[in-house]
Scaffold this active site. Structure first.
Site, PDB file in Angstrom:
ATOM      1  N   SER A 103     -10.215  -5.207  -0.599  1.00 50.08           N
ATOM      2  CA  SER A 103      -9.744  -3.833  -0.785  1.00 50.08           C
ATOM      3  C   SER A 103     -10.625  -3.156  -1.820  1.00 50.08           C
ATOM      4  O   SER A 103     -11.221  -3.833  -2.671  1.00 50.08           O
ATOM      5  CB  SER A 103      -8.298  -3.861  -1.295  1.00 50.08           C
ATOM      6  OG  SER A 103      -7.884  -2.575  -1.665  1.00 50.08           O
ATOM      7  N   TYR A 158      -1.919  -7.345  -6.691  1.00 49.24           N
ATOM      8  CA  TYR A 158      -2.755  -6.950  -5.551  1.00 49.24           C
ATOM      9  C   TYR A 158      -4.222  -6.927  -5.973  1.00 49.24           C
ATOM     10  O   TYR A 158      -5.083  -7.518  -5.308  1.00 49.24           O
ATOM     11  CB  TYR A 158      -2.308  -5.572  -5.030  1.00 49.24           C
ATOM     12  CG  TYR A 158      -2.981  -5.166  -3.738  1.00 49.24           C
ATOM     13  CD1 TYR A 158      -2.622  -5.761  -2.529  1.00 49.24           C
ATOM     14  CD2 TYR A 158      -3.978  -4.199  -3.722  1.00 49.24           C
ATOM     15  CE1 TYR A 158      -3.236  -5.401  -1.341  1.00 49.24           C
ATOM     16  CE2 TYR A 158      -4.595  -3.827  -2.536  1.00 49.24           C
ATOM     17  CZ  TYR A 158      -4.225  -4.432  -1.348  1.00 49.24           C
ATOM     18  OH  TYR A 158      -4.835  -4.079  -0.171  1.00 49.24           O
TER      19      TYR A 158
HETATM   20  P1  NAP Z   1      -0.433  -4.279   7.831  1.00 44.04           P
HETATM   21  O1  NAP Z   1      -0.365  -3.507   9.087  1.00 44.04           O
HETATM   22  O2  NAP Z   1       0.818  -4.476   7.045  1.00 44.04           O
HETATM   23  O3  NAP Z   1      -1.100  -5.687   8.102  1.00 44.04           O
HETATM   24  C1  NAP Z   1      -0.826  -6.857   7.402  1.00 44.04           C
HETATM   25  C2  NAP Z   1      -0.830  -7.957   8.439  1.00 44.04           C
HETATM   26  O4  NAP Z   1      -0.806  -9.215   7.789  1.00 44.04           O
HETATM   27  C3  NAP Z   1       0.396  -7.885   9.353  1.00 44.04           C
HETATM   28  O5  NAP Z   1      -0.038  -7.979  10.698  1.00 44.04           O
HETATM   29  C4  NAP Z   1       1.212  -9.089   8.964  1.00 44.04           C
HETATM   30  O6  NAP Z   1       1.892  -9.599  10.105  1.00 44.04           O
HETATM   31  C5  NAP Z   1       0.116 -10.054   8.476  1.00 44.04           C
HETATM   32  N1  NAP Z   1       0.626 -11.031   7.520  1.00 44.04           N
HETATM   33  C6  NAP Z   1       1.164 -10.781   6.312  1.00 44.04           C
HETATM   34  N2  NAP Z   1       1.535 -11.932   5.728  1.00 44.04           N
HETATM   35  C7  NAP Z   1       1.194 -12.927   6.585  1.00 44.04           C
HETATM   36  C8  NAP Z   1       1.329 -14.335   6.553  1.00 44.04           C
HETATM   37  N3  NAP Z   1       1.879 -14.975   5.506  1.00 44.04           N
HETATM   38  N4  NAP Z   1       0.877 -15.049   7.608  1.00 44.04           N
HETATM   39  C9  NAP Z   1       0.324 -14.424   8.673  1.00 44.04           C
HETATM   40  N5  NAP Z   1       0.166 -13.097   8.756  1.00 44.04           N
HETATM   41  C10 NAP Z   1       0.604 -12.359   7.725  1.00 44.04           C
HETATM   42  O7  NAP Z   1      -1.504  -3.625   6.856  1.00 44.04           O
HETATM   43  P2  NAP Z   1      -3.040  -3.204   7.028  1.00 44.04           P
HETATM   44  O8  NAP Z   1      -3.156  -1.963   6.256  1.00 44.04           O
HETATM   45  O9  NAP Z   1      -3.495  -3.280   8.435  1.00 44.04           O
HETATM   46  O10 NAP Z   1      -3.725  -4.352   6.145  1.00 44.04           O
HETATM   47  C11 NAP Z   1      -4.641  -5.290   6.639  1.00 44.04           C
HETATM   48  C12 NAP Z   1      -5.493  -5.788   5.481  1.00 44.04           C
HETATM   49  O11 NAP Z   1      -6.262  -4.707   4.961  1.00 44.04           O
HETATM   50  C13 NAP Z   1      -4.674  -6.333   4.313  1.00 44.04           C
HETATM   51  O12 NAP Z   1      -5.303  -7.487   3.805  1.00 44.04           O
HETATM   52  C14 NAP Z   1      -4.725  -5.203   3.295  1.00 44.04           C
HETATM   53  O13 NAP Z   1      -4.594  -5.669   1.974  1.00 44.04           O
HETATM   54  C15 NAP Z   1      -6.119  -4.646   3.565  1.00 44.04           C
HETATM   55  N6  NAP Z   1      -6.303  -3.260   3.103  1.00 44.04           N
HETATM   56  C16 NAP Z   1      -5.611  -2.224   3.672  1.00 44.04           C
HETATM   57  C17 NAP Z   1      -5.819  -0.930   3.200  1.00 44.04           C
HETATM   58  C18 NAP Z   1      -5.109   0.271   3.781  1.00 44.04           C
HETATM   59  O14 NAP Z   1      -5.252   1.382   3.222  1.00 44.04           O
HETATM   60  N7  NAP Z   1      -4.375   0.126   4.854  1.00 44.04           N
HETATM   61  C19 NAP Z   1      -6.711  -0.690   2.156  1.00 44.04           C
HETATM   62  C20 NAP Z   1      -7.367  -1.772   1.599  1.00 44.04           C
HETATM   63  C21 NAP Z   1      -7.169  -3.049   2.084  1.00 44.04           C
HETATM   64  P3  NAP Z   1       3.321 -10.350   9.985  1.00 44.04           P
HETATM   65  O15 NAP Z   1       4.122  -9.567   8.984  1.00 44.04           O
HETATM   66  O16 NAP Z   1       3.859 -10.300  11.377  1.00 44.04           O
HETATM   67  O17 NAP Z   1       3.003 -11.732   9.531  1.00 44.04           O
END
Ligand code: NAP
Length: 279
Positions: free
Chosen positions: A140, A153
């Site tokens: 991130s 985080y």
């Molecule tokens: P999201 O839709 O909430 O995705 C998180 C995913 O991780 C979900 O599919 C969740 O599925 C899975 N997950 C969480 N805990 C898990 C576990 N213990 N085992 C297996 N799967 C798990 O959020 P996103 O925004 O797409 O985030 C994806 C990545 O990008 C994350 O690492 C986040 O920190 C990073 N990121 C996002 C942003 C942003 O602005 N969106 C910015 C910087 C970084 P289940 O709950 O079904 O397990």
């Protein structure tokens, strides 16, 4: 196609960024195993893509049994294992270290740092057997700079950046590449959920909060998930064959903005006059 013949694992592939990465990988010719805890969401990803291109594995990537199941699902394509995207992650409610529960700290570190560690530990031996591979860790912008109130985080995402470089150093001789993408604000389920209480407390909509984020970003917008899919496809494929240990902000230039420059832009916007760099 760029990823023809490659088998990839995408953790968190049922939602947001992970789903967009899986979609792009399949469009570029890969076979993809999507993993996450909620099977119904993984099945939605799979149903939207051509039959046979995606296998789902409902698993918790912080547990050894879950990690083993994910790797076995990917290997069941029978074509080896070439790409791992450690995308699964979780956010934390805003709190400084004094107010942050130890339990929540441990959970965030487990999902954002220990999960990728376990996945890489299980996958690298298969990549070595296949003659190499590409690991893409999704950190991130908050792994590079510190927004207020996100100690677990930020520390976990900063740790993932360091772990990426370590893996690149240790396994480069086996042609295993390891790079890390640092997304800035990207409209996904996790981000909307994290921002909703913040917006409600201030009588704002989440869209208004997103517009405020974009105000000081050089490209003046937040990211679309498909743009991260494109970057990951480049990192997974042979066009990036000499790239490893790279820390890649995907943030519209946000990491380059200094605090005084942002303040000057805001003052100029409030008090009239041109904002820097604007015609
Ligand atoms: P999201 O839709 O909430 O995705 C998180 C995913 O991780 C979900 O599919 C969740 O599925 C899975 N997950 C969480 N805990 C898990 C576990 N213990 N085992 C297996 N799967 C798990 O959020 P996103 O925004 O797409 O985030 C994806 C990545 O990008 C994350 O690492 C986040 O920190 C990073 N990121 C996002 C942003 C942003 O602005 N969106 C910015 C910087 C970084 P289940 O709950 O079904 O397990």
């Amino acid at each position: 196609m760029r990823l023809d013949g490659k088998v990839a694992i995408v953790t968190g592939g049922g939602t947001g960024i992970g789903r967009a990465v899986a979609e792009r990988f399949v469009a570029d010719g890969a076979l993809v195993c999507v993993a996450g805890r909620r099977l119904e969401l993984l099945e939605e990803t799979s149903a939207a893509l051509p039959a046979g291109s995606v296998r789902t594995c409902a698993a918790d990537v912080t547990e050894q049994a879950g990690v083993t199941a994910v790797v076995e699902t990917a290997l069941s394509f029978g074509r080896g294992l070439h790409v791992l995207v450690n995308n699964a992650g979780m956010d934390q409610p805003m709190a400084g270290v004094v107010d942050l529960d130890l339990e929540l700290w441990n959970q965030v570190v487990k999902v954002n740092l220990t999960g990728p560690f376990l996945m890489m530990k299980a996958v690298i031996p298969h990549m070595v057997k296949t003659g190499g591979g590409s690991i893409i860790n999704i950190s991130s912008l908050a792994g590079l700079v510190n927004p207020p109130g996100l100690p677990a985080y930020c520390a976990s995402k900063g740790g993932l950046i360091s772990l990426t470089k370590q893996v690149a150093v240790d396994y480069g001789a086996h042609n295993v590449r390891c790079n890390v993408v640092c997304p800035g604000a990207t409209r996904t389920e996790m981000f909307v959920a994290a921002m909703t209480p913040f917006a409600e407390d201030r009588g704002m909509t989440v869209d208004e909060v997103f517009r405020a984020f974009a105000q000081d970003t050089p490209l003046r917008r937040v990211s679309e998930t498909r743009e991260i899919g494109g970057l990951c496809s480049f990192l997974a494929g042979d066009d990036s064959s000499f790239l490893t240990a790279a820390v890649i902000p995907h943030d519209g230039g946000a990491v380059a903005v200094d605090v005084s420059g942002a303040a000057i832009n805001r003052l100029a916007a409030q008090r009239g006059g041109m904002r820097s760099g604007r015609t």
